[in-house]
Design an enzyme around this catalytic site. Structure first.
Site, PDB file in Angstrom:
ATOM      1  N   ASP A 179      -5.370  -0.681   6.072  1.00 44.33           N
ATOM      2  CA  ASP A 179      -4.512   0.385   6.599  1.00 44.33           C
ATOM      3  C   ASP A 179      -5.391   1.475   7.207  1.00 44.33           C
ATOM      4  O   ASP A 179      -6.372   1.916   6.616  1.00 44.33           O
ATOM      5  CB  ASP A 179      -3.680   0.963   5.434  1.00 44.33           C
ATOM      6  CG  ASP A 179      -2.685   2.007   5.883  1.00 44.33           C
ATOM      7  OD1 ASP A 179      -1.476   1.781   5.700  1.00 44.33           O
ATOM      8  OD2 ASP A 179      -3.097   3.063   6.399  1.00 44.33           O
ATOM      9  N   ASP A 236      -0.040   0.446  11.687  1.00 42.55           N
ATOM     10  CA  ASP A 236      -1.433   0.704  11.291  1.00 42.55           C
ATOM     11  C   ASP A 236      -1.850  -0.082  10.054  1.00 42.55           C
ATOM     12  O   ASP A 236      -2.778   0.292   9.369  1.00 42.55           O
ATOM     13  CB  ASP A 236      -1.654   2.199  11.046  1.00 42.55           C
ATOM     14  CG  ASP A 236      -1.205   2.641   9.656  1.00 42.55           C
ATOM     15  OD1 ASP A 236      -0.236   2.068   9.136  1.00 42.55           O
ATOM     16  OD2 ASP A 236      -1.837   3.547   9.096  1.00 42.55           O
ATOM     17  N   GLU A 237      -1.207  -1.180   9.783  1.00 40.41           N
ATOM     18  CA  GLU A 237      -1.346  -1.764   8.455  1.00 40.41           C
ATOM     19  C   GLU A 237      -0.989  -3.240   8.442  1.00 40.41           C
ATOM     20  O   GLU A 237      -0.006  -3.641   9.046  1.00 40.41           O
ATOM     21  CB  GLU A 237      -0.388  -0.968   7.579  1.00 40.41           C
ATOM     22  CG  GLU A 237      -0.265  -1.322   6.173  1.00 40.41           C
ATOM     23  CD  GLU A 237       0.701  -0.323   5.523  1.00 40.41           C
ATOM     24  OE1 GLU A 237       1.071   0.686   6.172  1.00 40.41           O
ATOM     25  OE2 GLU A 237       1.103  -0.562   4.389  1.00 40.41           O
TER      26      GLU A 237
END
Ligand SMILES: Nc1ccn([C@H]2C[C@H](O)[C@@H](COP(=O)(O)OP(=O)(O)OP(=O)(O)O)O2)c(=O)n1
Ligand SMILES: [Mg+2]
Ligand SMILES: [Mg+2]
Length: 878
Positions: free
Chosen positions: A94, A187-188
């Site tokens: 992340d 984002d992960e």
DNA sequence: ATCCTCCCCTAC
DNA sequence: TAAGGTAGGGGAGGAT
């Protein structure tokens, strides 16, 4: 470089009348009735739209790349085949304060400063770790955050850069052969590195591999990421949190319990604000405390499924596999900010609804999906809302109601759009919502199927399009493979009939909802299945924004009775002046005495009669049914056949019993009380049995929430068996079994013979053309480049992965044969089919065919058995 | 019992 | 100027 988003917004509304007084919200050009392009501009500026629509964009990208690779995405993005592995290696990775990091990258002078990404003084989406030291968090208003952190700088959003970096990291993840990637958000992601890190030929252990991935992210994007490594998604995810910022943490299987025992229940994924409040009141704060509770206790308090899940999580039991993208079950759009319409602005409201409907129809069309139902969700201002004007443009205190309607399937863009519009208008009509109460709209298409009819923009059918869900059939298919790939195309009926029929009959009357035309535009066999079930539910929902697991944000909230139905005092309790002589045992005397005499009287009466049913409840139910439902229903009908109308009337469900009070409502009531308002006027009080109200009051006074909150005891006292509670582990194996079951060993799936690259290119074109409508706003030139890079990396990766799998499966098969586990052999051959499906890589085909031959011979040699394993790819030369 | 609708909760 | 979306899991209670 991209212009600053504020300039973009400014240019978008340059044509609008400019405010005579700058900075005056009276002339704010943003609200829905002042901006003809409201829907477009709003979505373009909304960070929640950006992160919420990420999965759809990712899915489209993967499908496009798979098309270029000429492989079936279902095999390319197949679920990690490691569920049977004794020990998995799962990575959760992340980006650190993603939006804020990007801001620093774009403007290095911001480094090491307290920054928050937001619109002006608005809600913070992300903030730097420097700011977090002061207690600043995502979800706060910048104004409030500045009280905590006076030096806090607000920096604007830059979605195209987020998008670009997001694609970069995903391209990078896909550059590791044998690593399975599950997209979680912008984002992960989860990575399953079991095979890669354990492979003897790979010198890199898990830690080194993850370290190298993270270094590459920093090098290629200029932003840092943190990662957790563990034997399950749960542990990996928890470890990431501990590793932040810019670190990584590995939790080994033998340390798992020890590790989670240091955490609080609120750290568990899935335990949010409400659940954690509930836990606190029950006396559960930490994981060890949670683990001490029995399964049945947790199920009684949190429900069958959530109880089981909590039980498992407390023991770190989590076998959820790292999964590919799964087909969506619903597609929708919603807007509840900036929605303002005046009483005389019917046309503007219609345009807004039409724009929203077009948006949803486009999203559905662009992925080749079709639904059988639409869901309309309406935000209605509460009568006492303080947000009447144009100052902040939020929706303020609202009640939300949602309704579902059937639509025909298949359904082209225009028909779907109209169905959505009409359904919405119908709800508006039936609830008699006024323009100036309208605060938001959500439209959804649900019960999705993929690969039904597709239309290009001229309305002509696109012929020979493959089912899109063949992309997903690894995890989703129910029908046998043969049916999924063969049958569907032929089953598709000519679209033009449907199209023209609906247009001809549909355009005449705008007020009619689609329901009334269903019989005319839906094939017979579907008509029989359709239920025109429309139900009313006007339970109030207080919409609150809240920080991560924090108290709800105050929003000038007052809980007030829903005034959609004129309140003639029917809800008011009779003002009998009763006696307060005897207070039953167990009741809070102070609370009881504080009640109006009328309530005390009724309470005592109820208690004497041992009545559990609520008169208030009954009254309300009756009133709603007669005053709300019946008359409006009649008024909304224009063209319905009497038969249809009758059916709708008959099927309208009876008024629902008041639901159990929620944590949110309870907190709101307490807040009311703390502000010195009259709690008894709260909606939640007026519609509940008196006895329950008193319990509530007692809880309020004692600052706890026990009685009415815990789920009511089941009648039998024993959890019903109807829906068996399934843990993650069970669920996964069941799902896997279901998938495998649908694969027939003897019949090889059709392969290259039905792959028509022209057809697919044409479809890809349509997908991209339509997809652009939603993707475009975040795209930069670079995005295309990275998409190319992703393509070339994945092409290489795909080959490696495939050959890796041949070896993997070969090993298992040989072992099985040695042990004479012939069932296992069959299972693994099914696995082979899964990977092979739709694959266009010649080497892989030859390899699989050779392997199958080898297996057959080996079985014969060792056991004298003929397994009858036909080659997967009859056409592939050996 | 099971299905369906509406609602609540959660995550980013 | 405070741009509160998207999607899924799951529970409760009425309908079937
Ligand atoms: N309430 C929220 C939460 C998140 N986001 C956006 C901004 C974040 O940068 C991004 C990623 O969310 P994360 O939960 O990963 O948070 P961050 O990356 O900002 O911080 P962390 O370092 O804790 O991951 O999503 C948002 O707009 N609003
Ligand atoms: Mg992050
Ligand atoms: Mg994240």
């Amino acid at each position: 470089m991209q212009p600053d988003h504020r300039q973009l917004s400014a240019s978008n509304r340059a044509h609008l009348p400019q405010p005579t007084q700058p900075n005056s919200f009276w002339n704010d050009p943003r609200p829905s009735n002042r901006n003809p392009n409201f829907v477009r501009d709003y979505f373009q500026s909304s960070r929640l739209h950006f992160i919420g629509s990420f999965r759809a964009r990712y899915e489209a990208m993967m499908v496009a790349v798979a098309k270029r690779l000429k492989v079936n995405p279902g095999s390319l993005i197949s679920a990690a085949p490691t569920s049977s592995c004794a020990e998995r290696l799962i990575v959760h990775i992340d980006m650190d304060c993603f939006f804020a990091s990007v801001a620093v990258k774009r403007d290095p002078s911001l480094r090491a400063k307290c920054i928050a990404v937001c619109h002006g003084g608005g809600e913070i989406s992300s903030c730097s770790y420097e700011a977090r030291k002061f207690g600043v968090r995502a979800g706060m208003f910048a104004k409030d955050a500045r009280k905590l952190c006076p030096n806090l700088l607000s920096v604007p959003y830059h979605f195209p850069t987020y998008e670009q970096i997001s694609i970069q990291i995903y391209a990078l993840f896909h550059d590791y052969p044998g690593v399975f990637v599950e997209a979680v958000s912008v984002d992960e992601a989860y990575l399953d590195i079991t095979d890669t890190a354990k492979d003897a030929t790979s010198q890199a252990g898990a830690d080194d591999l993850v370290q190298s991935i993270r270094s590459r992210i920093v090098r290629e994007t200029g932003c840092t990421a943190s990662a957790g490594i563990g034997p399950s998604k749960l542990i990996a995810r928890l470890a990431t949190k501990a590793a932040k910022p810019n670190g990584q943490l590995r939790v080994r299987p033998e340390n798992v319990i020890e590790y989670i025992d240091t955490l609080k229940v609120s750290d568990l994924p899935g335990v949010g604000w409400s659940t954690s409040k509930k836990m606190t009141q029950i006396g559960i704060e930490t994981i060890p405390q949670l683990r001490r509770k029995s399964l049945s206790f947790l199920q009684t308090n949190f429900g069958e499924r959530q109880g089981q899940t909590l039980h498992d999580l407390a023991r770190a039991i989590d076998s959820r596999p790292v999964e590919p993208l799964k087909p969506r079950k619903s597609i929708g759009a919603e807007a509840s900010w900036g929605i303002r319409f005046e009483e005389n602005e019917d046309d503007k409201l219609s345009n807004f609804i039409s724009d929203m409907a077009s948006e949803v129809a486009s999203r559905v069309e662009s992925v080749g999906a079709s639904g059988s139902k639409v869901c309309v969700k309406l935000y209605r201002r509460k009568p006492n809302s303080s947000m009447l004007g144009y100052k902040f443009l939020g929706h303020g205190p609202c009640t939300i109601l949602s309704r579902m309607y059937n639509i025909p399937r298949p359904c082209d863009w225009a028909t779907l759009r109209k169905a959505l519009c009409d359904s919405c208008l119908r709800v508006i009509k039936e609830t008699r919502i006024r323009n100036d109460e309208f605060r938001g709209l959500g439209l959804q298409v649900v019960d999705l199927k993929f690969g039904e009819l597709r239309f290009d923009h001229s309305g002509a059918p696109v012929k020979g399009v493959k089912r899109i869900d063949s992309f997903f059939n690894v995890s989703n298919r129910r029908a046998p493979a043969s049916q999924a790939t063969h049958g569907q195309l032929r089953k598709t009926s000519p679209p033009n009939d449907v199209d023209t029929a609906s247009k001809a009959k549909g355009s005449s009357d705008r007020d009619e909802v689609l329901l009334e035309k269903e019989d005319e535009i839906t094939p017979k066999e579907d008509v029989r299945k359709q239920k025109k079930n429309v139900s009313v539910n006007d339970k109030d929902t207080e919409i609150e924004k809240r920080h991560d697991k924090a108290q709800p944000e105050e929003d000038g909230v007052e809980i007030v009775a829903d005034n959609r139905i004129p309140n003639n005092g029917a809800d008011k309790l009779p003002d009998n002046h009763g006696l307060t002589s005897k207070i039953p045992f167990g009741w809070d005397t102070a609370v009881f005495k504080a009640l109006p005499e009328s309530l005390q009287a009724e309470l005592l009466q109820n208690n004497r009669n041992q009545t559990t049913t609520s008169r208030a409840n009954t009254r309300r139910a009756t009133r709603d049914e007669t005053k709300s439902a019946a008359p409006t229903r009649g008024a909304s009908k224009k063209r319905a056949s009497s038969r249809t109308r009758q059916r709708n009337v008959a099927r309208r469900p009876r008024r629902r019993q008041r639901a159990q009070i929620t944590m949110t409502q309870f907190a709101d009531i307490r807040e009311l009380r703390d502000k010195g308002n009259d709690v008894l006027d709260a909606e939640e009080f007026r519609c509940r049995p008196l006895k329950e109200c008193v319990e509530l009051l007692q809880d309020l006074n004692h600052g706890r929430r026990n009685s009415a909150f815990v789920n009511r005891q089941r009648r039998s006292g024993v959890p019903t068996e109807k829906r068996k509670s399934v843990s993650f582990a069970e669920a996964n194996s069941n799902r896997l079994a279901a998938v495998e079951e649908t694969l027939e060993i003897p019949s090889p799936p059709c392969m290259s013979s039905d792959y028509d690259s022209d057809e697919n290119n044409r479809m890809l074109h349509v997908v991209e053309k339509a997809g652009v409508e939603h993707t475009q706003i975040y795209a930069t030139e670079d995005v295309t480049d990275f998409s190319d890079k992703l393509y070339s990396w994945m092409r290489r990766t795909a080959v490696d992965v495939k050959s890796g799998h041949v070896e993997l499966v070969r090993g298992r098969l040989m072992e099985c044969i040695r042990l004479k586990q012939l069932d296992e052999v069959c299972e693994n051959v099914r696995l082979l089919h899964r990977f092979a499906e739709g694959d266009g890589l010649e080497g892989w085909r030859v390899g699989v065919n050779a392997l199958l031959r080898e297996i057959g011979e080996e079985t014969r040699r060792q056991h004298g058995l003929d397994l009858k394993l036909p080659p997967l790819f009859p056409s592939a030369s050996v």
